[in-house]
Design a protein around this motif. Structure first.
Motif, PDB file in Angstrom:
ATOM      1  N   LYS A 240       0.801  -1.223   0.000  1.00  8.60           N
ATOM      2  CA  LYS A 240       0.000   0.000   0.000  1.00  8.60           C
ATOM      3  C   LYS A 240       0.836   1.277   0.000  1.00  8.60           C
ATOM      4  O   LYS A 240       0.403   2.297  -0.508  1.00  8.60           O
ATOM      5  N   SER A 241       2.028   1.220   0.591  1.00 11.91           N
ATOM      6  CA  SER A 241       2.833   2.429   0.758  1.00 11.91           C
ATOM      7  C   SER A 241       4.092   2.351  -0.092  1.00 11.91           C
ATOM      8  O   SER A 241       4.916   1.454   0.095  1.00 11.91           O
TER       9      SER A 241
ATOM     10  N   HIS B 189       7.730   0.804   1.035  1.00 17.10           N
ATOM     11  CA  HIS B 189       8.322  -0.157   0.105  1.00 17.10           C
ATOM     12  C   HIS B 189       9.769   0.214  -0.196  1.00 17.10           C
ATOM     13  O   HIS B 189      10.680  -0.637  -0.166  1.00 17.10           O
ATOM     14  N   ASP B 190       9.992   1.499  -0.459  1.00 16.92           N
ATOM     15  CA  ASP B 190      11.348   1.941  -0.777  1.00 16.92           C
ATOM     16  C   ASP B 190      12.262   1.825   0.435  1.00 16.92           C
ATOM     17  O   ASP B 190      13.431   1.413   0.313  1.00 16.92           O
ATOM     18  N   LEU B 191      11.760   2.190   1.616  1.00 18.44           N
ATOM     19  CA  LEU B 191      12.594   2.115   2.819  1.00 18.44           C
ATOM     20  C   LEU B 191      12.951   0.674   3.169  1.00 18.44           C
ATOM     21  O   LEU B 191      14.104   0.365   3.523  1.00 18.44           O
ATOM     22  N   ILE B 192      11.976  -0.210   3.091  1.00 18.88           N
ATOM     23  CA  ILE B 192      12.240  -1.617   3.419  1.00 18.88           C
ATOM     24  C   ILE B 192      13.171  -2.230   2.387  1.00 18.88           C
ATOM     25  O   ILE B 192      14.117  -2.978   2.737  1.00 18.88           O
TER      26      ILE B 192
ATOM     27  N   TYR C  14       2.273  11.375   3.290  1.00 20.42           N
ATOM     28  CA  TYR C  14       3.608  11.099   3.820  1.00 20.42           C
ATOM     29  C   TYR C  14       4.084   9.715   3.392  1.00 20.42           C
ATOM     30  O   TYR C  14       5.250   9.530   3.002  1.00 20.42           O
ATOM     31  N   LEU C  15       3.190   8.742   3.461  1.00 22.33           N
ATOM     32  CA  LEU C  15       3.542   7.356   3.110  1.00 22.33           C
ATOM     33  C   LEU C  15       3.399   7.079   1.620  1.00 22.33           C
ATOM     34  O   LEU C  15       3.649   5.945   1.186  1.00 22.33           O
ATOM     35  N   GLN C  16       2.977   8.075   0.839  1.00 24.50           N
ATOM     36  CA  GLN C  16       2.822   7.931  -0.625  1.00 24.50           C
ATOM     37  C   GLN C  16       1.862   6.782  -0.959  1.00 24.50           C
ATOM     38  O   GLN C  16       2.141   5.941  -1.806  1.00 24.50           O
ATOM     39  N   MET C  17       0.707   6.812  -0.305  1.00 23.31           N
ATOM     40  CA  MET C  17      -0.320   5.785  -0.542  1.00 23.31           C
ATOM     41  C   MET C  17      -1.276   6.301  -1.611  1.00 23.31           C
ATOM     42  O   MET C  17      -2.444   6.592  -1.364  1.00 23.31           O
TER      43      MET C  17
ATOM     44  N   LEU D   6      -5.343   4.978   0.530  1.00 27.90           N
ATOM     45  CA  LEU D   6      -5.752   5.835   1.642  1.00 27.90           C
ATOM     46  C   LEU D   6      -6.004   7.275   1.193  1.00 27.90           C
ATOM     47  O   LEU D   6      -6.925   7.932   1.687  1.00 27.90           O
ATOM     48  N   ILE D   7      -5.207   7.782   0.256  1.00 28.28           N
ATOM     49  CA  ILE D   7      -5.384   9.174  -0.170  1.00 28.28           C
ATOM     50  C   ILE D   7      -6.746   9.374  -0.806  1.00 28.28           C
ATOM     51  O   ILE D   7      -7.479  10.320  -0.481  1.00 28.28           O
ATOM     52  N   SER D   8      -7.118   8.511  -1.743  1.00 31.35           N
ATOM     53  CA  SER D   8      -8.410   8.652  -2.409  1.00 31.35           C
ATOM     54  C   SER D   8      -9.566   8.456  -1.438  1.00 31.35           C
ATOM     55  O   SER D   8     -10.596   9.144  -1.531  1.00 31.35           O
ATOM     56  N   LYS D   9      -9.392   7.563  -0.478  1.00 34.16           N
ATOM     57  CA  LYS D   9     -10.466   7.313   0.496  1.00 34.16           C
ATOM     58  C   LYS D   9     -10.708   8.543   1.382  1.00 34.16           C
ATOM     59  O   LYS D   9     -11.851   8.953   1.604  1.00 34.16           O
ATOM     60  N   THR D  10      -9.640   9.124   1.870  1.00 29.05           N
ATOM     61  CA  THR D  10      -9.790  10.301   2.736  1.00 29.05           C
ATOM     62  C   THR D  10     -10.254  11.527   1.948  1.00 29.05           C
ATOM     63  O   THR D  10     -11.010  12.353   2.470  1.00 29.05           O
TER      64      THR D  10
END
Length: 636
Positions: A42-43, A47-50, A129-132, A141-145
């Motif tokens: 989702k993020s 994904h990039d950090l992990i 922040y999480l680029q979701m 999450l962005i579209s939902k909110t």
């Protein structure tokens, strides 16, 4: 992959899926033990950090392999344990803190989340922040909110205010995303479209039901910071929100930070004293609120006026700027007719004032009120409804006249109140502001009683503000027996009391038999002995049918007037002798002074009193001779 119910253990958050966690994420003081796959699906940021951390771990493992190649089995076990170490990620300055990240993590695990006006903005910032984004994963999450904000929050003024309050901890991200401005615009637009009457103050039970919903969101204003609230007020002005609405918002906001702003609110504030701003912060807050108050007359409610007086008292306590106080005084002066006596009783906060109450402040407010009436009169000249506006001004002036008389009666007992202060405030209003002078007489009587040491000249000057023609019969009766009044004032009162009694008798008789009694009323008005007047009344009453309402009313009125005339006759006889002595003394003074020295107008100009020359006529020799003749007739 569905997650089981997460649990919190101290400052650690675990997601129990039956699999050991392989990612540890720190947000503020909370540690989240999670799994890579749900987060990475989702993020993009996670994904990039992990991925980057796994790559670093792989590189480190290869370096260890080259360094410790063909080592003992124990060393192989250690390397294998290192391979199984968790990814450790720290997210500094996460929008919304650990609570928002927890909700975002649940969303990644597929747990259904419930959005609210308070959590929507933080989660929208968390998603950013999480680029979701929707490009990375559908139904993210962005579209939902965003849908919730557009379809639910911005459609409701109360929800918009809650969302705006939640944005205070999300700056600057919420400002960059436009959430903050959209909340403000939604509140301002809904306020401009609403009925201004909904933002007033409840005056009865029916209005209370109507305004309950409005109050529910107005109370939310106190949760905004001062800069954010000021931003909201500016937006309301740009949207042409009504003056009443802006004023009500300012008062509601001030109520939280000034719990004692209204004397009627005796309940203690729900917030503790530690949460209240400091004195400097309160002064800055007060000056900001006053600077945004509409200058023009706005609210038709007495409650708003009471709060303005509360602001004025607070400005003295907090030592606010002079401009702030003058603005408040002018604003109050424009609606002084809506004030109460309790509002005007402003204590003297300065040690320079000797009086208990700030009389100079009330004088300035009254001056602003009179200036406002004059400006309204000039601006409304030539308009069709000028007569109606003139009636409103006259009604407001009458109300203020009664208010000032009550204020004079209240401050008259102050031993430090100088005669000139009392006099200046009493004459500040025009003559037509008082229909009767009973209230003013009461204030004068209280002042003379509380200041027995006042000189005779000051007593004469203070009593000179009374117009005895505007005293009711009850006030005249009291004044005629008032030993605190100067003798000239008593004579003046007695004369007009006689006139009122004669007019009352004539009016009663005319009302009883209009056609038959006009001649008798004319004789009464032209004067005559009291015995003749009583004979005339007896004849007129006798002509009325016995037992009729007119006959009974005339009999009762005649009995009352007889008692009043008997008591007054004795008092007038005594005063006539004193007046004769005074007249002889005045004649001696006139003989001693040059003829051109005495001004025209008799007692009125010479002694500075508002007595008409008509007063002296009641004591001319012809009148005295008539009364002497009446006494001789009694002796016979």
């Amino acid at each position: 992959m569905a997650a089981e119910k997460p649990t919190s253990k101290g400052q650690a958050w675990f997601c129990t899926t039956g699999l050991p966690s392989d990612v540890i994420i720190e947000v503020d003081d909370m540690t989240f033990h999670l799994h890579k796959f749900p987060l990475m699906s989702k993020s993009r940021k996670l994904h990039d950090l992990i991925t980057e951390q796994e790559k670093n771990q792989t590189t480190a493992t290869n370096q260890n392999d080259q360094k410790f190649d063909n080592d003992t089995q124990q060393k192989d076990d250690e390397i294998e344990e290192e391979d199984e170490q968790h990814c450790h990620i720290t997210l500094p300055d996460f929008p919304g803190g650990s609570e928002s990240f927890e909700t975002a993590a649940k969303f990644c695990y597929g747990v259904k989340i419930e959005l609210s006006p308070t959590t929507a903005a933080p989660l929208r910032c968390a998603g950013e922040y999480l680029q979701m984004t929707e490009e990375y994963s559908e139904e993210n999450l962005i579209s939902k909110t965003e849908r919730f904000l557009s379809h639910s929050v911005f459609k409701n003024i109360k929800y918009s205010l809650k969302a705006l309050t939640s944005c205070q901890k999300l700056v600057p991200m919420a400002e960059n995303l436009g959430i903050l401005q959209r909340c403000i615009d939604a509140i301002a637009s809904k306020s401009a479209a609403a009925d201004p009457s909904l933002f007033g103050w409840p005056v009865n039970d029916g209005a209370a039901m109507k305004i309950s919903e409005t109050d529910s969101w107005l109370n939310e204003l106190g949760n905004l910071s001062l800069p954010l609230f000021q931003h909201l007020i500016f937006a309301m002005k740009s949207f042409n929100v009504s003056v009443e609405t802006i004023e009500t918002c300012l008062i509601h906001y001030a109520k939280k930070f000034f719990p004692g702003i209204s004397r009627t609110s005796r309940k203690p504030s729900s917030s503790s004293s530690s949460t209240l701003p400091s004195q400097n912060e309160q002064r800055e807050l007060l000056e900001t609120i006053i600077s945004n108050l509409p200058i023009e007359k706005s609210s038709s409610s007495n409650t708003a006026t009471r709060f303005l007086f509360g602001f004025l008292r607070a400005s003295y306590i907090l030592n606010a700027s002079e401009g702030c106080r003058l603005t408040l005084e002018k604003r109050i002066g424009l609606q002084l007719e809506k004030a109460s006596l309790d509002d005007l009783l402003i204590p003297s906060y300065s040690y320079l004032n000797e009086t208990l109450y700030d009389v100079e402040c009330v004088e300035r407010i009254l001056e602003y009120f009179l200036q406002g009436l004059e400006e309204r009169s000039v601006s409304r000249s030539g308009i069709e409804d000028e007569d109606e506006d003139s009636g409103d001004r006259s009604a407001a002036l009458m109300v203020v006249g009664k208010l000032i008389d009550g204020y004079l009666s209240e401050i008259a007992s102050d031993a430090n109140l100088k005669p000139e202060k009392f006099y200046d405030l009493a004459i500040a209003l025009p003559d037509h502001a008082r229909l009767f002078d009973d209230g003013l007489y009461r204030a004068v009587d209280v002042y003379l009683k509380a200041h027995p040491w006042v000189s005779e000249a000051d007593r004469e000057k203070i009593c000179g503000i009374l117009d005895c023609q505007k005293l009711t019969l009850e006030a005249c009766t009291h004044a005629a027996q008032n030993e605190r009044l100067p003798l000239r004032a008593v004579v003046q009162v007695l004369f007009f009391e006689q006139l009122q009694l004669r007019h009352a008798i004539a009016g009663t008789l005319v009302a009883a038999e209009p056609e038959t009694l006009m001649e008798a009323a004319g004789r009464l008005s032209h004067g005559g002995t009291e015995e003749e007047e009583e004979e005339e009344r007896a004849v007129v009453v006798a002509r009325a049918p016995e037992g009729s309402s007119t006959w009974r009313a005339a009999v009762r009125e005649n009995q009352v007037l007889r008692v009043d005339m008997d008591s007054m006759r004795t008092r007038v006889h005594e005063l006539e002798r004193e007046c004769t002595t005074m007249r002889k003394a005045i004649q001696k003074i006139d003989k001693m002074e040059p003829k051109g020295h005495v001004e025209k107008g008799g007692w009125r100009n010479k002694f500075g009193c508002k007595f008409k020359t008509q007063v002296c006529d009641s004591h001319q020799p012809s009148v005295v001779e008539v009364r002497r003749g009446r006494n001789n007739r009694h002796e016979q």
